[in-house]
Design a protein around this motif. Sequence first.
Motif, PDB file in Angstrom:
ATOM      1  N   PHE A 111      34.164  46.901  61.142  1.00 28.43           N
ATOM      2  CA  PHE A 111      34.898  47.170  62.378  1.00 28.43           C
ATOM      3  C   PHE A 111      34.092  46.678  63.567  1.00 28.43           C
ATOM      4  O   PHE A 111      32.906  47.003  63.710  1.00 28.43           O
ATOM      5  N   ARG A 112      34.740  45.894  64.419  1.00 22.92           N
ATOM      6  CA  ARG A 112      34.087  45.352  65.597  1.00 22.92           C
ATOM      7  C   ARG A 112      34.950  45.564  66.829  1.00 22.92           C
ATOM      8  O   ARG A 112      36.165  45.715  66.731  1.00 22.92           O
ATOM      9  N   THR A 113      34.295  45.563  67.981  1.00 16.62           N
ATOM     10  CA  THR A 113      35.037  45.605  69.235  1.00 16.62           C
ATOM     11  C   THR A 113      35.757  44.285  69.428  1.00 16.62           C
ATOM     12  O   THR A 113      35.441  43.271  68.790  1.00 16.62           O
ATOM     13  N   TYR A 114      36.713  44.294  70.331  1.00 13.43           N
ATOM     14  CA  TYR A 114      37.391  43.053  70.680  1.00 13.43           C
ATOM     15  C   TYR A 114      36.527  42.271  71.641  1.00 13.43           C
ATOM     16  O   TYR A 114      36.186  42.751  72.710  1.00 13.43           O
ATOM     17  N   GLY A 115      36.175  41.059  71.272  1.00 16.13           N
ATOM     18  CA  GLY A 115      35.314  40.245  72.121  1.00 16.13           C
ATOM     19  C   GLY A 115      33.867  40.638  71.939  1.00 16.13           C
ATOM     20  O   GLY A 115      33.532  41.635  71.308  1.00 16.13           O
ATOM     21  N   GLY A 116      32.959  39.878  72.498  1.00 17.67           N
ATOM     22  CA  GLY A 116      31.548  40.095  72.284  1.00 17.67           C
ATOM     23  C   GLY A 116      30.866  40.871  73.377  1.00 17.67           C
ATOM     24  O   GLY A 116      29.666  41.030  73.359  1.00 17.67           O
ATOM     25  N   ASP A 117      31.612  41.364  74.366  1.00 18.22           N
ATOM     26  CA  ASP A 117      30.972  42.010  75.508  1.00 18.22           C
ATOM     27  C   ASP A 117      31.346  43.481  75.567  1.00 18.22           C
ATOM     28  O   ASP A 117      31.956  43.954  76.515  1.00 18.22           O
ATOM     29  N   GLU A 118      30.976  44.224  74.502  1.00 15.31           N
ATOM     30  CA  GLU A 118      31.193  45.679  74.471  1.00 15.31           C
ATOM     31  C   GLU A 118      32.654  46.058  74.725  1.00 15.31           C
ATOM     32  O   GLU A 118      32.950  47.065  75.334  1.00 15.31           O
TER      33      GLU A 118
END
Length: 382
Positions: A168-175
Amino acid sequence: MIRKSIGLLAGMLVTVAVYAAGAQLRADHPDSYTVRRGDTLWSISARFLSKPWLWPEIWQANPQVHNPHLIYPGDVLDLSFVNGGPSLRLEPSVHHEGEAIPALPLDAIKQFLKDSRVVDPSQVKDAPYVMGFEQADLTGTAGQNIYVRKLNAQPGQRWAIVRPTHVFRTYGGDEAKQSDEMAANIADADVATTDTPWMEEWATDLGNVTPNHTFRGKTLGMEVTVIGEAEVLRSGDPATLLLLNSTMEVRAGDRLMPVDDNPYDPYYYPHPPKTLPENGRVIAFAQERLSQVGPYDVVVLSVGSKDGVDNGMTFSLWQPGEKVPDDVNHSSWMRDSHTWVKLPDEYVGHVMVFRTFDRVSYGLVMDGLKPVQKGARIQLPE
């Protein structure tokens, strides 16, 4: 069986405001209700309130009730009025029948209560792993011996066998602070992608693990599914364990983690958040092949216990508006010359959290006007 204060006007049977929280009675609310098997806290509170998550705001427990949020089949909920305002009173039954009423329908969430966990990926990478089976079998089933490396355990100890399923990751790379436009663009992204350096590195060790979307956002956790349980027969490297049970064939590379006898809190109640966690989004669905879900479907939220989220917390879901060209106000027939306008966000439904981890939560969609898509933002339920 009407139980209201003397002199109460008949007009108060319609929806009325309650206290500062703004809880409202339904116009068709019952005056009393006897709790039945199969009820949930949400379904019962929805009989009285137009906003079920505000039930605690008008709850007034009897002194003999130790926990006002534990109610049982046979208990009677009575709508009374105190100082001109409504209050729900509980009349406990003499004999409680069975277990307390849950907050959500257990049939919809039971597989996520014990069979799934979200942990830090390093815990999975460093965990003991299955390396083989007796008689050189390729897979293991209940009753067979399995051989495990990197396991420091004594005979008689039991361990859960888990299989990594999603990152699971956030959307986009900037938190997860990317624009609503980006969130809308990736809302329908295919979860089955392996285009990440992490996946290439761990492909052999962890099998077919897929990230929840194609953007390389910050990793929030790895979901693992408990597929069986084993008991240590002999320590060593490899150690010998007896496979006690399994829901599917155990494979080489499956990981071992401690058995969690109390993986979740079964008793909690619907409530709004005191403050809204930042950048909360729907990042995955339990049924990963779906592009959208509806009531009583499980979703994964990008906020967890470290963001102040707890079981029973209720949010509204808003789908980010798409960016579309203004075909009326333009100076050229060419599409690229059009003014692009972001449409307003749209409310789509409510979600209640039923299990939290550090940075991720499982939630159940409770109701909705429209299908929920990935990228939907959480807001205060009002």
